[in-house]
Scaffold this motif. Sequence first.
Motif, mmCIF file in Angstrom:
data_model
loop_
_atom_site.group_PDB
_atom_site.id
_atom_site.type_symbol
_atom_site.label_atom_id
_atom_site.label_comp_id
_atom_site.label_asym_id
_atom_site.label_seq_id
_atom_site.Cartn_x
_atom_site.Cartn_y
_atom_site.Cartn_z
ATOM 1 N N CYS A 178 -13.785 9.388 -8.774
ATOM 2 C CA CYS A 178 -12.577 9.980 -8.196
ATOM 3 C C CYS A 178 -11.610 8.867 -7.822
ATOM 4 N N PRO A 179 -10.642 8.589 -8.684
ATOM 5 C CA PRO A 179 -9.695 7.520 -8.358
ATOM 6 C C PRO A 179 -8.765 7.958 -7.235
ATOM 7 N N GLY A 180 -8.413 7.023 -6.393
ATOM 8 C CA GLY A 180 -7.382 7.285 -5.398
ATOM 9 C C GLY A 180 -6.032 7.131 -6.078
ATOM 10 N N LEU A 181 -5.039 6.807 -5.318
ATOM 11 C CA LEU A 181 -3.713 6.546 -5.875
ATOM 12 C C LEU A 181 -3.809 5.287 -6.729
ATOM 13 N N VAL A 182 -3.451 5.399 -7.998
ATOM 14 C CA VAL A 182 -3.548 4.276 -8.925
ATOM 15 C C VAL A 182 -2.145 3.745 -9.202
ATOM 16 N N ILE A 183 -1.946 2.467 -8.893
ATOM 17 C CA ILE A 183 -0.665 1.800 -9.111
ATOM 18 C C ILE A 183 -0.602 1.361 -10.575
ATOM 19 N N PRO A 184 0.464 1.718 -11.294
ATOM 20 C CA PRO A 184 0.548 1.308 -12.703
ATOM 21 C C PRO A 184 0.701 -0.204 -12.847
ATOM 22 N N ASP A 185 0.192 -0.719 -13.975
ATOM 23 C CA ASP A 185 0.258 -2.155 -14.246
ATOM 24 C C ASP A 185 1.674 -2.621 -14.564
ATOM 25 N N GLY A 186 2.530 -1.731 -14.949
ATOM 26 C CA GLY A 186 3.909 -2.072 -15.284
ATOM 27 C C GLY A 186 4.577 -0.895 -15.964
ATOM 28 N N PRO A 187 5.853 -1.018 -16.286
ATOM 29 C CA PRO A 187 6.593 0.097 -16.884
ATOM 30 C C PRO A 187 5.979 0.614 -18.185
ATOM 31 N N GLU A 188 5.356 -0.282 -18.961
ATOM 32 C CA GLU A 188 4.758 0.131 -20.237
ATOM 33 C C GLU A 188 3.533 1.031 -20.040
ATOM 34 N N ALA A 189 2.972 1.073 -18.843
ATOM 35 C CA ALA A 189 1.795 1.887 -18.556
ATOM 36 C C ALA A 189 2.157 3.272 -18.025
ATOM 37 N N VAL A 190 3.453 3.586 -18.001
ATOM 38 C CA VAL A 190 3.930 4.820 -17.396
ATOM 39 C C VAL A 190 4.557 5.715 -18.455
ATOM 40 N N GLY A 191 4.122 6.968 -18.483
ATOM 41 C CA GLY A 191 4.714 7.947 -19.403
ATOM 42 C C GLY A 191 6.013 8.506 -18.852
ATOM 43 N N LYS A 220 -2.336 -1.315 4.698
ATOM 44 C CA LYS A 220 -2.973 -1.482 6.016
ATOM 45 C C LYS A 220 -4.025 -0.402 6.270
ATOM 46 N N GLY A 221 -3.839 0.786 5.690
ATOM 47 C CA GLY A 221 -4.788 1.876 5.863
ATOM 48 C C GLY A 221 -5.959 1.826 4.897
ATOM 49 N N THR A 222 -5.962 0.835 4.028
ATOM 50 C CA THR A 222 -7.026 0.679 3.044
ATOM 51 C C THR A 222 -7.948 -0.457 3.490
ATOM 52 N N PRO A 223 -9.227 -0.164 3.721
ATOM 53 C CA PRO A 223 -10.132 -1.202 4.211
ATOM 54 C C PRO A 223 -10.149 -2.481 3.372
ATOM 55 N N LEU A 224 -10.040 -2.390 2.049
ATOM 56 C CA LEU A 224 -10.047 -3.607 1.229
ATOM 57 C C LEU A 224 -8.678 -4.283 1.159
ATOM 58 N N ARG A 225 -7.675 -3.680 1.772
ATOM 59 C CA ARG A 225 -6.322 -4.256 1.887
ATOM 60 C C ARG A 225 -5.657 -4.555 0.540
ATOM 61 N N ARG A 226 -5.938 -3.685 -0.458
ATOM 62 C CA ARG A 226 -5.235 -3.785 -1.742
ATOM 63 C C ARG A 226 -5.199 -2.398 -2.360
ATOM 64 N N SER A 238 -15.653 7.330 -5.004
ATOM 65 C CA SER A 238 -14.224 7.188 -4.748
ATOM 66 C C SER A 238 -13.838 5.737 -5.061
ATOM 67 N N VAL A 239 -12.896 5.589 -5.965
ATOM 68 C CA VAL A 239 -12.393 4.253 -6.304
ATOM 69 C C VAL A 239 -10.995 4.163 -5.705
ATOM 70 N N SER A 240 -10.957 3.741 -4.431
ATOM 71 C CA SER A 240 -9.699 3.743 -3.688
ATOM 72 C C SER A 240 -9.618 2.598 -2.689
ATOM 73 N N GLY A 241 -10.520 1.649 -2.787
ATOM 74 C CA GLY A 241 -10.533 0.551 -1.823
ATOM 75 C C GLY A 241 -10.928 0.997 -0.423
ATOM 76 N N GLY A 242 -11.477 2.212 -0.330
ATOM 77 C CA GLY A 242 -11.867 2.751 0.973
ATOM 78 C C GLY A 242 -10.800 3.618 1.610
ATOM 79 N N TYR A 243 -9.655 3.809 0.933
ATOM 80 C CA TYR A 243 -8.575 4.622 1.506
ATOM 81 C C TYR A 243 -9.033 6.051 1.724
ATOM 82 N N THR A 244 -9.791 6.586 0.771
ATOM 83 C CA THR A 244 -10.330 7.938 0.939
ATOM 84 C C THR A 244 -11.831 7.835 1.050
ATOM 85 N N MET A 245 -12.338 8.128 2.229
ATOM 86 C CA MET A 245 -13.778 8.115 2.478
ATOM 87 C C MET A 245 -14.149 9.418 3.167
#
Length: 95
Positions: free
Chosen positions: A16-29, A52-58, A87-94
Amino acid sequence: TAKEFGRKGIRSNIVCPGLVIPDGPEAVGAQSLWSGGDDAVFDDKQTEFMVKGTPLRRLTTAADVAKSVVWLSSDAAARQITGQMFSVSGGYTMP
């Protein structure tokens, strides 16, 4: 699924991915939330708040999600892992 097919040696897990930040404009439809650019989704203050709300801070990237799937797919690394939700979210969603 894990109980039913585990008897046949088939592992079943959920990523279950959390919010995923795109790698760049080419990765966005064209229809993506991100098509207007990063600033159209979050301003710097909102991004800082999320970090700040993500335990791994990224923030999570597509590569983070892909690497977790590769790990789960490995018989050598995860042969006894089944019936789990990750959950792959850096701990944001636990739970």
